[in-house]
Scaffold this motif. Sequence first.
Motif, PDB file in Angstrom:
ATOM      1  N   GLY A 287      39.006  37.475  36.986  1.00 46.81           N
ATOM      2  CA  GLY A 287      38.560  37.320  38.364  1.00 46.81           C
ATOM      3  C   GLY A 287      38.253  38.590  39.116  1.00 46.81           C
ATOM      4  N   LEU A 288      37.987  39.689  38.409  1.00 47.82           N
ATOM      5  CA  LEU A 288      37.725  40.946  39.098  1.00 47.82           C
ATOM      6  C   LEU A 288      36.430  40.909  39.906  1.00 47.82           C
ATOM      7  N   GLU A 289      35.559  39.951  39.579  1.00 48.06           N
ATOM      8  CA  GLU A 289      34.305  39.834  40.330  1.00 48.06           C
ATOM      9  C   GLU A 289      34.536  39.599  41.820  1.00 48.06           C
ATOM     10  N   GLU A 290      35.719  39.084  42.173  1.00 45.33           N
ATOM     11  CA  GLU A 290      36.050  38.846  43.580  1.00 45.33           C
ATOM     12  C   GLU A 290      36.046  40.142  44.382  1.00 45.33           C
ATOM     13  N   TRP A 291      36.451  41.246  43.725  1.00 42.22           N
ATOM     14  CA  TRP A 291      36.544  42.541  44.411  1.00 42.22           C
ATOM     15  C   TRP A 291      35.538  43.562  43.886  1.00 42.22           C
ATOM     16  N   VAL A 292      34.983  43.304  42.703  1.00 40.89           N
ATOM     17  CA  VAL A 292      34.048  44.257  42.087  1.00 40.89           C
ATOM     18  C   VAL A 292      32.811  43.487  41.632  1.00 40.89           C
ATOM     19  N   PRO A 293      31.886  43.187  42.534  1.00 39.92           N
ATOM     20  CA  PRO A 293      30.700  42.423  42.145  1.00 39.92           C
ATOM     21  C   PRO A 293      29.930  43.137  41.026  1.00 39.92           C
ATOM     22  N   GLY A 294      29.572  42.372  40.010  1.00 44.35           N
ATOM     23  CA  GLY A 294      28.810  42.946  38.906  1.00 44.35           C
ATOM     24  C   GLY A 294      29.624  43.647  37.856  1.00 44.35           C
ATOM     25  N   VAL A 295      30.960  43.618  37.975  1.00 47.40           N
ATOM     26  CA  VAL A 295      31.801  44.283  36.981  1.00 47.40           C
ATOM     27  C   VAL A 295      31.594  43.673  35.595  1.00 47.40           C
ATOM     28  N   ARG A 296      31.667  44.500  34.579  1.00 43.92           N
ATOM     29  CA  ARG A 296      31.647  44.031  33.196  1.00 43.92           C
ATOM     30  C   ARG A 296      33.031  44.247  32.608  1.00 43.92           C
ATOM     31  N   VAL A 297      33.622  43.202  32.051  1.00 43.05           N
ATOM     32  CA  VAL A 297      34.955  43.281  31.448  1.00 43.05           C
ATOM     33  C   VAL A 297      34.828  43.046  29.945  1.00 43.05           C
ATOM     34  N   VAL A 298      35.355  43.985  29.160  1.00 50.18           N
ATOM     35  CA  VAL A 298      35.370  43.853  27.701  1.00 50.18           C
ATOM     36  C   VAL A 298      36.829  43.838  27.257  1.00 50.18           C
ATOM     37  N   ARG A 299      37.202  42.779  26.549  1.00 42.93           N
ATOM     38  CA  ARG A 299      38.591  42.614  26.117  1.00 42.93           C
ATOM     39  C   ARG A 299      38.739  43.003  24.639  1.00 42.93           C
ATOM     40  N   PHE A 300      39.916  43.531  24.323  1.00 41.23           N
ATOM     41  CA  PHE A 300      40.251  43.938  22.961  1.00 41.23           C
ATOM     42  C   PHE A 300      41.491  43.149  22.542  1.00 41.23           C
ATOM     43  N   PRO A 301      41.312  42.011  21.878  1.00 37.90           N
ATOM     44  CA  PRO A 301      42.455  41.131  21.572  1.00 37.90           C
ATOM     45  C   PRO A 301      43.530  41.776  20.700  1.00 37.90           C
ATOM     46  N   ARG A 302      43.160  42.766  19.877  1.00 37.07           N
ATOM     47  CA  ARG A 302      44.137  43.371  18.963  1.00 37.07           C
ATOM     48  C   ARG A 302      44.644  44.729  19.434  1.00 37.07           C
ATOM     49  N   ALA A 303      44.208  45.175  20.602  1.00 37.28           N
ATOM     50  CA  ALA A 303      44.592  46.505  21.089  1.00 37.28           C
ATOM     51  C   ALA A 303      45.735  46.414  22.089  1.00 37.28           C
ATOM     52  N   SER A 304      46.514  47.471  22.146  1.00 35.40           N
ATOM     53  CA  SER A 304      47.634  47.564  23.082  1.00 35.40           C
ATOM     54  C   SER A 304      47.178  48.227  24.383  1.00 35.40           C
ATOM     55  N   HIS A 305      48.135  48.666  25.170  1.00 34.22           N
ATOM     56  CA  HIS A 305      47.859  49.420  26.395  1.00 34.22           C
ATOM     57  C   HIS A 305      47.024  50.658  26.088  1.00 34.22           C
ATOM     58  N   TRP A 306      47.186  51.209  24.888  1.00 30.38           N
ATOM     59  CA  TRP A 306      46.506  52.452  24.495  1.00 30.38           C
ATOM     60  C   TRP A 306      45.209  52.120  23.774  1.00 30.38           C
ATOM     61  N   VAL A 307      44.341  51.380  24.442  1.00 30.10           N
ATOM     62  CA  VAL A 307      43.131  50.839  23.824  1.00 30.10           C
ATOM     63  C   VAL A 307      42.228  51.949  23.302  1.00 30.10           C
ATOM     64  N   MET A 308      42.161  53.095  23.994  1.00 31.09           N
ATOM     65  CA  MET A 308      41.250  54.163  23.563  1.00 31.09           C
ATOM     66  C   MET A 308      41.731  54.839  22.295  1.00 31.09           C
ATOM     67  N   ARG A 309      43.006  54.641  21.942  1.00 31.14           N
ATOM     68  CA  ARG A 309      43.526  55.169  20.677  1.00 31.14           C
ATOM     69  C   ARG A 309      43.602  54.089  19.604  1.00 31.14           C
ATOM     70  N   ASP A 310      43.871  52.870  20.000  1.00 32.05           N
ATOM     71  CA  ASP A 310      43.933  51.780  19.026  1.00 32.05           C
ATOM     72  C   ASP A 310      42.566  51.478  18.432  1.00 32.05           C
ATOM     73  N   GLU A 311      41.520  51.516  19.276  1.00 29.42           N
ATOM     74  CA  GLU A 311      40.168  51.190  18.815  1.00 29.42           C
ATOM     75  C   GLU A 311      39.168  52.224  19.340  1.00 29.42           C
ATOM     76  N   PRO A 312      39.313  53.491  18.913  1.00 31.49           N
ATOM     77  CA  PRO A 312      38.486  54.551  19.490  1.00 31.49           C
ATOM     78  C   PRO A 312      36.995  54.398  19.227  1.00 31.49           C
ATOM     79  N   LEU A 313      36.588  53.910  18.061  1.00 34.92           N
ATOM     80  CA  LEU A 313      35.160  53.813  17.770  1.00 34.92           C
ATOM     81  C   LEU A 313      34.467  52.839  18.715  1.00 34.92           C
ATOM     82  N   ARG A 314      35.074  51.669  18.908  1.00 28.98           N
ATOM     83  CA  ARG A 314      34.462  50.691  19.801  1.00 28.98           C
ATOM     84  C   ARG A 314      34.497  51.171  21.246  1.00 28.98           C
ATOM     85  N   VAL A 315      35.599  51.759  21.659  1.00 30.47           N
ATOM     86  CA  VAL A 315      35.690  52.287  23.019  1.00 30.47           C
ATOM     87  C   VAL A 315      34.635  53.367  23.235  1.00 30.47           C
ATOM     88  N   ASN A 316      34.499  54.286  22.280  1.00 29.17           N
ATOM     89  CA  ASN A 316      33.533  55.369  22.439  1.00 29.17           C
ATOM     90  C   ASN A 316      32.103  54.840  22.523  1.00 29.17           C
TER      91      ASN A 316
END
Length: 288
Positions: free
Chosen positions: A249-278
């Motif tokens: 529901g972030l669109e309520e406060w951030v119109p046009g936001v794009r949200v990408v979820r990582f079902p297998r990543a932890s809080h440290w998403v940029m280290r768990d899945e660096p290639l996709r994040v990059n």
Amino acid sequence: MIPPETEFRSRHVVTNGVRLHVVEAGPERGPPVVLLHGFPEFWEGWTRQIGPLSRAGFRVIVPDLRGYNLSEKPSGVRAYRVGTLQEDVAGLIRALGYERAHVVGHDWGGIIAWALALRQPEVIERLVILNAPHPAAYRRALGHPAQWMRSWYVLFFQLPWLPERMLPRFGRWALQGTNPAAYLPEERRRYEEAWARPGAATAMVNYYRAMVRLGGLGRGGGAVPPIRVPTLVLWGERDVALRPELADGLEEWVPGVRVVRFPRASHWVMRDEPLRVNNLLLEFLSGQ
């Protein structure tokens, strides 16, 4: 660690009355990208992103937030209010000669980035948030007991002296992700060295003390202005501290936001899945 072919520069910059240690990489005339780390990291939390971004032509700017690692550590809880931290980043962008920059924030760096987008959107070109709650979403989530259970450490950090004593143990626990190779042994040693610097433990904990005692994230019920800066949110759904519903529901406060979820990543998403994040960072920051 940063690939050896990546050249980076290290210096100190005075902004908002505080001396911040800053690491830079990439061409000096490239589009500026500011990477903001969270708790309990420091600039090395972005080592998997600095190389790809700099090689793509961005000027990558990675500060140690105030109180962390080699940056100055002001005394007192009041020095770590969200508004003050936000001014540090706005001042850094201006001190480096820019009117605006791309801003990418994780955890506390994301909280600061949200605050900057709400209060000084004119300094942000594009905004990327990784596992950091929008303040209105967090206030809403705190009505659910499940989020309070995950946020237990925020209350623990209000105690005197004990959180500082326990910080190394808590930090080692907190940095666990879903990718066993996310942190190399030498990186973990450098984290422990950063935590052991004089005044660092108290400064890091003071972020949470200021949030609770002085107001900030999760407090107040006033209307939240919409964020109209182009925004990308990347969310690791196996976060032990933040419920995945915080990205709903972030669109309520951030119109046009794009949200990408990582079902297998932890809080440290940029280290768990660096290639996709990059890849997502490069695509979004390039305006695609």
